[in-house]
Design a protein around this motif. Structure first.
Motif, PDB file in Angstrom:
ATOM      1  N   UNK A 192       0.812  -1.224   0.000  1.00 11.50           N
ATOM      2  CA  UNK A 192       0.000   0.000   0.000  1.00 11.50           C
ATOM      3  C   UNK A 192       0.843   1.271   0.000  1.00 11.50           C
ATOM      4  N   UNK A 193       1.794   1.346  -0.928  1.00 16.99           N
ATOM      5  CA  UNK A 193       2.655   2.525  -0.994  1.00 16.99           C
ATOM      6  C   UNK A 193       1.905   3.775  -1.431  1.00 16.99           C
ATOM      7  N   UNK A 194       0.700   3.605  -1.965  1.00 16.86           N
ATOM      8  CA  UNK A 194      -0.112   4.752  -2.354  1.00 16.86           C
ATOM      9  C   UNK A 194      -0.651   5.497  -1.135  1.00 16.86           C
ATOM     10  N   UNK A 195      -0.733   4.777   0.001  1.00 21.99           N
ATOM     11  CA  UNK A 195      -1.333   5.363   1.197  1.00 21.99           C
ATOM     12  C   UNK A 195      -0.382   5.439   2.393  1.00 21.99           C
ATOM     13  N   UNK A 196       0.627   4.584   2.418  1.00 21.41           N
ATOM     14  CA  UNK A 196       1.567   4.544   3.544  1.00 21.41           C
ATOM     15  C   UNK A 196       2.922   5.055   3.074  1.00 21.41           C
ATOM     16  N   UNK A 197       3.481   5.998   3.810  1.00 23.17           N
ATOM     17  CA  UNK A 197       4.728   6.644   3.377  1.00 23.17           C
ATOM     18  C   UNK A 197       5.981   5.928   3.850  1.00 23.17           C
ATOM     19  N   UNK A 198       5.935   5.313   4.997  1.00 24.22           N
ATOM     20  CA  UNK A 198       7.097   4.600   5.522  1.00 24.22           C
ATOM     21  C   UNK A 198       6.599   3.439   6.375  1.00 24.22           C
ATOM     22  N   UNK A 199       7.319   2.338   6.341  1.00 20.46           N
ATOM     23  CA  UNK A 199       6.933   1.144   7.085  1.00 20.46           C
ATOM     24  C   UNK A 199       8.018   0.814   8.101  1.00 20.46           C
ATOM     25  N   UNK A 200       7.598   0.536   9.343  1.00 24.95           N
ATOM     26  CA  UNK A 200       8.538   0.197  10.408  1.00 24.95           C
ATOM     27  C   UNK A 200       8.122  -1.135  11.016  1.00 24.95           C
TER      28      UNK A 200
END
Length: 418
Positions: A192-200
């Motif tokens: 979901x890179x269209x909605x989430x900017x960074x993943x941790x």
């Protein structure tokens, strides 16, 4: 089944609202969340107790169960962390650099939120609150996916947080939660890179590597790594014993607990009996390597270590012991065995301390201190999202400032480029 795409869309929209919140409004919400969590503490402990019982019934290892369990001190630390975050400076809108160009254009570099921070985590329910608080203060929305073992506790915590946001007139979608244990949703979330900017991701190495490999979203890796302490020949041995005991036994399941003890050969005969006598109090299993095995004598919890043990993050009352000839060999050992998290030298030699600090590749490197300090709260950050072990864009405990990026704000008097 949870429609994670719709949840992410709502979080994205709420992120625009969160970016516009005033500092006073953010702080009001943080204090309200803390107050409502304290009021619901009995219910939270009861639900958490059921999660712990279910985890033990399913045969989860003790490290996972320990991370899952709320004690009064852990609960208080979590809730107090929200008030501490409220007391910290707002990380948004800070000016890093600024200049006026010859053409009259003013160029200013300012900190701004990421937008939406996605977090996938295991066991620790306090992460739900820590991340919600840090993201709120830094102007970010968040989308949280906790582990199935803590699902009931996390669901309750999330419910309290959203009620507090609504009470303050803030869009509750800014703290969104995947209310399903379906593992397939993790794969969807990673796309979901269209909605989430960074993943941790916060969890074991398997989770971290999977996210790094499969995510279309930029990933910040951290939270695992082998922690070392090297006891130099000049170290104060009595005080070193206390540091090692703390680093190993205060919270064995923590990612900053000691995994490997390196001892200078010139003090090994004297120091090993001292430290083993203390470790015996907690029945710490010692995996002794090479000539360290004979020097550990009749220690009751002694085992012979193998090379692969140096690459294990134990997360339990177990540790390696190795004897090394000097600080150079200690540094070589760190480089070979994934020393990227928290590592310490105990020494009264300024030269060796400086050499160790410059040579260690750790996110957090210590001189004459326990590795257990690698924590956002201990560093005065209020709390942390994770401890990053990579070098871009953040490293070490990630708190408010690390949850921002920057933009250039350029102002002119109706000027254009010639």
């Amino acid at each position: 089944m949870t429609d994670i795409i719709e949840t992410a869309k709502r979080a994205r929209k709420a992120g625009y609202d969160f970016a516009l919140l005033s500092t006073s409004k953010k702080n009001e919400a943080l204090h309200t969340i803390a107050s409502m969590l304290r009021e619901a503490s009995d219910e939270i402990f009861e639900i958490n107790k059921k999660d712990v019982e279910n985890a033990r019934a399913k045969g989860l290892n003790e490290a996972m169960v320990d991370r899952l369990t709320f004690t009064k001190s852990r609960f208080d630390e979590m809730v107090d962390g929200l008030d501490k975050v409220a007391a910290l400076a707002d990380p948004c809108g800070k000016t890093f650099d600024g200049r006026v160009l010859p053409n009259g254009l003013e160029v200013v570099k300012k900190s701004v939120p990421f937008g939406v921070v996605g977090v996938i985590y295991e066991s620790r329910p306090n992460v739900t609150v820590d991340i919600a608080g840090l993201c709120l203060k830094s102007g970010n929305a968040c989308l949280l996916r906790g582990g199935s073992e803590a699902f009931n506790t996390n669901s309750l915590l999330h419910s309290i947080i959203t009620k507090a946001l609504e009470k303050c007139g803030i869009n509750p979608d800014g703290v969104s939660f995947v209310d399903s244990t379906d593992r397939e949703l993790v794969g969807t979330m990673l796309s979901l890179d269209q909605y989430i900017d960074v993943l941790i991701p916060r969890g074991g190495e398997k989770l971290q590597r999977m996210c790094q490999r499969e995510s279309s979203i930029p990933v910040i890796i951290g939270g695992f790594g082998i922690s070392h302490i090297f006891v130099d020949e000049s170290a104060d041995l009595d005080r070193s014993v206390d540091i090692i005991f703390n680093a190993k036994t205060q919270k064995p399941s923590a990612c900053n607990s000691l995994d490997t003890l390196l001892v200078h050969e010139k003090i090994a005969d004297k120091f090993l009996p001292m430290v083993l006598n203390k470790l015996k109090e907690k029945e710490v299993v010692v995996l002794a390597h090479d000539d360290a095995f004979a020097k550990c004598g009749n220690y009751p919890f002694l085992e012979k270590g193998i090379a692969e043990d140096f690459d294990r993050e134990f997360l339990s009352l177990k540790m390696n012991v190795r004897i090394v000839p000097d600080v150079y060999e200690a540094i070589t050992h760190l480089r070979v065995h994934n020393a990227s998290h928290s590592d310490s030298i105990l020494t009264d030699s300024r030269r060796n301390a400086e050499l160790f600090v410059k040579s260690a590749g750790s996110a957090c490197v210590y001189v004459n201190a326990s590795t257990r300090f690698s924590d956002g709260g201990q560093f005065g950050m209020g709390a942390e999202v994770a401890i990053s072990t990579q070098k871009l864009h953040a490293r070490g405990p990630m708190a408010l400032q690390e949850l921002t990026t920057y933009q250039y704000v350029c102002s002119g008097d109706y000027i254009y480029r010639h």
